[in-house]
Design an enzyme around this catalytic site. Structure first.
Site, mmCIF file in Angstrom:
data_model
loop_
_atom_site.group_PDB
_atom_site.id
_atom_site.type_symbol
_atom_site.label_atom_id
_atom_site.label_comp_id
_atom_site.label_asym_id
_atom_site.label_seq_id
_atom_site.Cartn_x
_atom_site.Cartn_y
_atom_site.Cartn_z
ATOM 1 N N HIS A 57 0.834 -1.189 0.000
ATOM 2 C CA HIS A 57 0.000 0.000 0.000
ATOM 3 C C HIS A 57 0.881 1.256 0.000
ATOM 4 O O HIS A 57 2.050 1.208 0.400
ATOM 5 C CB HIS A 57 -0.920 -0.010 1.215
ATOM 6 C CG HIS A 57 -2.058 -0.978 1.071
ATOM 7 N ND1 HIS A 57 -3.042 -1.121 2.010
ATOM 8 C CD2 HIS A 57 -2.385 -1.846 0.069
ATOM 9 C CE1 HIS A 57 -3.923 -2.030 1.607
ATOM 10 N NE2 HIS A 57 -3.533 -2.489 0.439
ATOM 11 N N GLU A 59 0.943 3.907 1.841
ATOM 12 C CA GLU A 59 1.456 4.355 3.142
ATOM 13 C C GLU A 59 2.717 3.582 3.528
ATOM 14 O O GLU A 59 3.689 4.162 4.044
ATOM 15 C CB GLU A 59 0.408 4.149 4.246
ATOM 16 C CG GLU A 59 -0.873 4.963 4.061
ATOM 17 C CD GLU A 59 -1.919 4.235 3.237
ATOM 18 O OE1 GLU A 59 -1.546 3.480 2.306
ATOM 19 O OE2 GLU A 59 -3.111 4.418 3.512
HETATM 20 C C1 AOF Z 1 -4.492 1.716 1.873
HETATM 21 N N1 AOF Z 1 -3.437 2.033 1.083
HETATM 22 O O1 AOF Z 1 -2.369 1.961 -0.877
HETATM 23 C C2 AOF Z 1 -4.470 0.933 -0.765
HETATM 24 C C3 AOF Z 1 -5.582 0.666 0.078
HETATM 25 O O2 AOF Z 1 -6.380 -6.739 -0.167
HETATM 26 P P1 AOF Z 1 -5.615 -5.729 0.628
HETATM 27 O O3 AOF Z 1 -5.262 -6.183 1.993
HETATM 28 O O4 AOF Z 1 -4.431 -5.169 -0.142
HETATM 29 O O5 AOF Z 1 -6.595 -4.481 0.872
HETATM 30 C C4 AOF Z 1 -7.247 -3.900 -0.202
HETATM 31 C C5 AOF Z 1 -8.131 -2.787 0.306
HETATM 32 O O6 AOF Z 1 -7.320 -1.786 0.934
HETATM 33 C C6 AOF Z 1 -8.854 -2.071 -0.827
HETATM 34 O O7 AOF Z 1 -10.124 -2.617 -1.067
HETATM 35 C C7 AOF Z 1 -8.958 -0.664 -0.311
HETATM 36 O O8 AOF Z 1 -10.038 -0.544 0.567
HETATM 37 C C8 AOF Z 1 -7.683 -0.511 0.468
HETATM 38 N N2 AOF Z 1 -6.634 -0.008 -0.416
HETATM 39 N N3 AOF Z 1 -5.557 1.095 1.355
HETATM 40 O O9 AOF Z 1 -4.467 1.999 3.059
HETATM 41 C C9 AOF Z 1 -3.367 1.666 -0.211
HETATM 42 N N4 AOF Z 1 -4.418 0.512 -2.062
HETATM 43 ZN ZN ZN Z 2 -3.319 -0.087 3.643
#
Ligand code: AOF
Ligand code: ZN
Length: 341
Positions: A57, A59
């Site tokens: 992600h 962050e």
């Molecule tokens: C964040 N930072 O850069 C993104 C987020 O399947 P996972 O665990 O990778 O989680 C996916 C979910 O996380 C996605 O549906 C969205 O809600 C969030 N994406 N969140 O803090 C990020 N790409």
């Molecule tokens: Zn995240």
């Protein structure tokens, strides 16, 4: 807890974080392309955007970039940090652990696993968390994350329908012989812009008829961006199209749902007339990009609209659609439309 009212500086860093995230559009599927800046004493000490394939992600990358400088810093995020345990721990915990003092969030995350709980968790840990502090910046974040939002809220990808019309409203000529079928309608300026649009998509779809008639490449042909060519999709009955994902069903909504389940957040539909008309009729278009070239096709032109939308939206059957943008792309013109609410 010490709280600071959102400032002009917050606005600038937040909009910069959105731009940083946008760079990953088309590569972060199935996740949103989130941008994050870590700022300490007015200096950017960490930058991150969601990685290829959705991980890490944004962050996490920005925190790693900032290292010890994250302590006491402000994090600017285009989307609410996640608060669920996926393949790795939640971003909320990573921000807390790094000692970040303040997290400015452009937009809440519609993902039910996150929605509101990310901000709440950070506040519980004593951080100052301005949530959606600027209406205009929130709109920018919504636009950047529209694929993710549509996918979460509607269970299908954000659908952008692109149609290039000749001066007499045609998108091609009937038949498949020489001088028939696909004809060049728009000029080099439009074409470059459209390849840029392609590069930010997760998928490009065409109808089975267009596949049979044209066998289009649908790749990104901008120098340096060739590796950003999206997944190619054929919708409707066709004989095992090579290099394409194929959804042979005739129910477009069902096919779009299946596409979303595969992780597609944004799809660009590039023809032909039949699929365009079906998508419009079924209310499955989230954005309509209309282009018009300067030359006419003449006899045998396939016309998706009963009249030229550049002259009258109502006569073209697009009553209630609103014009989001108009641009001259010499010698062509472009109009971007949003569907009736
Ligand atoms: C964040 N930072 O850069 C993104 C987020 O399947 P996972 O665990 O990778 O989680 C996916 C979910 O996380 C996605 O549906 C969205 O809600 C969030 N994406 N969140 O803090 C990020 N790409
Ligand atoms: Zn995240």
């Amino acid at each position: 807890m010490h709280t600071e009212p959102p400032s002009e500086q917050d606005r600038r860093f937040l909009s910069a974080a959105i731009r940083v995230g946008r760079y990953q559009l088309g590569r972060a599927r199935p996740n949103p392309a989130v941008g994050c800046l870590i700022v300490n004493a007015g200096r950017v000490v960490g930058i991150g955007a969601t990685g290829n394939g959705g991980r890490p992600h944004g962050e996490t990358i920005a925190l790693a970039d900032a290292g010890k400088a994250a302590r006491g810093a402000t994090a600017y995020v285009s989307l609410e940090p996640c608060n669920h345990y996926g393949k790795t721990g939640p971003c909320t915990e990573a921000l807390i652990e790094a000692g970040v003092a303040r997290v400015v969030i452009a937009l809440g995350d519609p993902d039910p696993r996150v929605s509101g709980s990310g901000a709440a968790r950070l506040r519980d840990a004593g951080l100052d968390v301005p949530f959606e502090p600027f209406a205009d910046i929130r709109s920018l974040a919504q636009a950047a994350h529209r694929g993710h939002i549509t996918r979460m809220c509607k269970g299908r990808p954000h659908v952008i329908l692109k149609l290039a019309l000749s001066a007499d409203g045609g998108i091609g000529r009937e038949g498949q012989g020489e001088g028939q079928g696909q004809v060049a309608i728009t000029g080099p300026l439009t074409n470059r812009l459209m390849h840029g649009l392609r590069s930010r998509m997760d998928a490009i779809a065409i109808g089975a008829g267009t596949y049979r008639a044209d066998h289009p490449k649908l790749t990104v042909r901008l120098p340096g961006l060739e590796d950003r060519s999206p997944q190619r999709v054929v919708l409707g009955r066709a004989d095992a199209p090579e290099g394409f994902i194929h959804f042979p069903g005739t129910d477009l909504e069902v096919s779009l749902r299946a596409l979303s389940e595969q992780g597609t957040t944004q799809v660009l539909v590039e023809g032909g007339a039949k699929i365009a008309q079906s998508l419009l009729r079924e209310g499955l278009v989230d954005e309509l990009v209309l282009l018009q070239g300067k030359d006419a096709i003449g006899k045998g032109a396939i016309t998706p609209f009963p009249a030229n939308p550049f002259d009258s939206l109502v006569d073209a059957g697009l009553e209630g659609w609103t014009v989001r943008a108009k641009r001259a792309l010499e010698p062509d013109r472009m109009m971007v439309l949003a569907p009736p609410a």
